[in-house]
Design a protein around this motif. Structure first.
Motif, PDB file in Angstrom:
ATOM      1  N   LEU A 114       0.680  -1.210   0.046  1.00  0.00           N
ATOM      2  CA  LEU A 114       0.087  -0.021  -0.220  1.00  0.00           C
ATOM      3  C   LEU A 114       0.890   1.373   0.039  1.00  0.00           C
ATOM      4  CD1 LEU A 114      -2.671  -1.255   2.601  1.00  0.00           C
ATOM      5  CD2 LEU A 114      -2.829  -1.385   0.321  1.00  0.00           C
ATOM      6  N   LEU A 115       1.911   1.127   0.934  1.00  0.00           N
ATOM      7  CA  LEU A 115       2.693   2.302   0.927  1.00  0.00           C
ATOM      8  C   LEU A 115       3.645   2.397  -0.532  1.00  0.00           C
ATOM      9  CD1 LEU A 115       4.321   1.864   4.525  1.00  0.00           C
ATOM     10  CD2 LEU A 115       2.848   3.922   3.497  1.00  0.00           C
ATOM     11  N   SER A 116       4.067   1.449  -1.059  1.00  0.00           N
ATOM     12  CA  SER A 116       4.659   1.264  -2.245  1.00  0.00           C
ATOM     13  C   SER A 116       4.019   1.898  -3.507  1.00  0.00           C
ATOM     14  CB  SER A 116       5.017  -0.273  -2.604  1.00  0.00           C
ATOM     15  OG  SER A 116       5.634  -0.214  -3.651  1.00  0.00           O
ATOM     16  N   ILE A 117       2.484   1.709  -3.461  1.00  0.00           N
ATOM     17  CA  ILE A 117       1.592   2.459  -4.385  1.00  0.00           C
ATOM     18  C   ILE A 117       1.965   3.893  -4.435  1.00  0.00           C
ATOM     19  CG2 ILE A 117      -0.703   2.920  -5.070  1.00  0.00           C
ATOM     20  CD1 ILE A 117       0.465   0.326  -6.266  1.00  0.00           C
ATOM     21  N   ILE A 118       2.119   4.417  -3.055  1.00  0.00           N
ATOM     22  CA  ILE A 118       2.040   5.876  -2.924  1.00  0.00           C
ATOM     23  C   ILE A 118       3.355   6.525  -3.322  1.00  0.00           C
ATOM     24  CG2 ILE A 118       2.191   7.666  -0.845  1.00  0.00           C
ATOM     25  CD1 ILE A 118       0.085   5.702   0.787  1.00  0.00           C
ATOM     26  N   TRP A 119       4.533   5.691  -2.814  1.00  0.00           N
ATOM     27  CA  TRP A 119       5.821   6.203  -3.389  1.00  0.00           C
ATOM     28  C   TRP A 119       5.971   6.024  -4.962  1.00  0.00           C
ATOM     29  CZ3 TRP A 119       5.479   7.835   0.972  1.00  0.00           C
ATOM     30  CH2 TRP A 119       5.805   7.182   2.241  1.00  0.00           C
ATOM     31  N   LEU A 120       5.417   5.117  -5.483  1.00  0.00           N
ATOM     32  CA  LEU A 120       5.616   4.935  -7.062  1.00  0.00           C
ATOM     33  C   LEU A 120       4.713   6.397  -7.733  1.00  0.00           C
ATOM     34  CD1 LEU A 120       4.707   1.033  -7.426  1.00  0.00           C
ATOM     35  CD2 LEU A 120       6.892   2.578  -8.080  1.00  0.00           C
ATOM     36  N   ILE A 124      -1.240   5.306 -11.230  1.00  0.00           N
ATOM     37  CA  ILE A 124      -1.816   4.122 -10.665  1.00  0.00           C
ATOM     38  C   ILE A 124      -3.131   3.967 -11.255  1.00  0.00           C
ATOM     39  CG2 ILE A 124      -2.169   2.936  -8.252  1.00  0.00           C
ATOM     40  CD1 ILE A 124       0.674   3.828  -8.943  1.00  0.00           C
ATOM     41  N   LEU A 125      -3.053   2.703 -12.062  1.00  0.00           N
ATOM     42  CA  LEU A 125      -4.143   2.229 -12.476  1.00  0.00           C
ATOM     43  C   LEU A 125      -5.295   1.522 -11.460  1.00  0.00           C
ATOM     44  CD1 LEU A 125      -2.419   0.282 -15.548  1.00  0.00           C
ATOM     45  CD2 LEU A 125      -3.329   2.669 -15.350  1.00  0.00           C
ATOM     46  N   ASP A 126      -6.555   1.655 -11.805  1.00  0.00           N
ATOM     47  CA  ASP A 126      -7.459   1.086 -11.213  1.00  0.00           C
ATOM     48  C   ASP A 126      -7.532  -0.388 -11.140  1.00  0.00           C
ATOM     49  OD1 ASP A 126      -8.676   3.629 -10.770  1.00  0.00           O
ATOM     50  OD2 ASP A 126     -10.227   3.512 -12.158  1.00  0.00           O
ATOM     51  N   SER A 127      -6.986  -1.088 -12.344  1.00  0.00           N
ATOM     52  CA  SER A 127      -6.951  -2.229 -12.274  1.00  0.00           C
ATOM     53  C   SER A 127      -5.955  -2.939 -11.257  1.00  0.00           C
ATOM     54  CB  SER A 127      -6.574  -2.742 -13.860  1.00  0.00           C
ATOM     55  OG  SER A 127      -5.290  -2.224 -14.121  1.00  0.00           O
TER      56      SER A 127
END
Length: 300
Positions: free
Chosen positions: A258-264, A272-275
């Motif tokens: 979850l944190l990784s998505i934020i940093w990316l 960040i894709l909905d998929s």
């Protein structure tokens, strides 16, 4: 740290490891813009090895390291060939081929793969919860891989998904074989990196990747070697030794993707894709089901 209880210290160490792991996908994504997967692995392996050797020297375990290097060189070479050499080479290829958000989400299914591979290797039995967890996780993988177009079964990148899934097999195999490894964990890890280094150098030489290094990627590779392959292991190992509730610390791992998505999205510039979010939610649900099942089984 003495004013904190052992469990509080364990949670802090575990949280530190998880925070470092959550930045890895971003570091991979940024570094692979300048280095090939092999070049990135080579530099990161050297940095990690230097860090681990320094740590062992500080702990006064240099003599046991040298002694075990002579006694267990065959197993050290074998484990080193699997991890870091083969595992990271394939994982980095997945990150080089897929958007980092997709590669890291698929890679989290390794725990499900481990459960299934434990059947022939450790003679363990699967439970209904294992099948349910696998269904949720691999539905998530399918959703991410097709970018939500499951009905068409048109994969966004077949080879990238294959690399990501193959990395989960290799990682699961490494941990299953690691249950039979008698070497002390820190020394064993250090020897793995030491014996993997010549393999990486030879591979890089054969593929012509020892030339033309783009040094803009150097700091990213140093970061990966120091934190993803080195310090995070020390922090996690410390957390597991201090805690009286291993599952409580292990649950911290759910924060990482979850944190990784934020940093990316913030630092690597990925939209960040909905998929990805829906697929990742399915994968985390599957891992949660598996985790609850293991806790229930162990309590019985």
């Amino acid at each position: 740290m003495s004013k904190f209880s052992n469990n509080t210290q364990a949670m802090l160490f575990g949280l530190g490891a998880v925070l470092l792991w959550s930045t890895v996908a971003t570091a991979f994504s940024l570094s692979l813009k300048h280095f090939s997967p092999t070049q990135l692995l080579l530099v990161a392996n050297i940095v990690s090895l230097l860090f681990l050797i320094t740590l062992i020297a500080v702990k006064g375990e240099t003599k046991p390291l040298i002694s075990l290097a002579k006694q267990t060189w065959k197993s050290s070479l074998f484990f080193g060939a699997i991890n870091p050499f083969l595992y990271y080479l394939i994982l980095l290829q997945a990150y080089n081929t897929l958007p980092a958000q997709e590669a890291q989400a698929i890679n989290y299914t390794w725990a499900i793969m481990l459960s299934f591979m434990a059947v022939p290797i450790l003679k363990q039995r699967l439970t209904p919860a294992d099948y349910l967890a696998a269904a949720a996780c691999y539905f998530g993988v399918l959703y991410i891989s097709t970018r939500g177009q499951i009905g068409s079964l048109e994969f966004s990148n077949v080879s990238g998904v294959a690399f990501a899934l193959l990395s989960t097999i290799i990682w699961a195999l490494y941990w299953l074989l690691n249950t039979k490894d008698k070497r002390p964990s820190l020394i064993g890890l250090t020897l793995n990196f030491a014996f993997a280094l010549p393999l990486i150098v030879i591979f890089a030489g054969v593929t012509g990747e020892l030339n033309h290094f783009n040094y803009e990627g150097l700091w990213g590779a140093v970061y990966i070697g120091l934190f993803e392959m080195g310090l995070s292991f020390v922090l996690w190992n410390k957390a597991m030794k201090l805690t009286t509730n291993a599952s409580q610390v292990a649950n911290l791992i759910f924060l990482s993707p979850l944190l990784s998505i934020i940093w990316l999205s913030q630092f690597a510039g990925e939209t960040i894709l909905d998929s990805t979010l829906i697929g990742l939610a399915c994968i985390l649900t599957g891992l949660f089901v598996q985790n609850v099942s293991k806790k229930t089984k162990s309590s019985k």
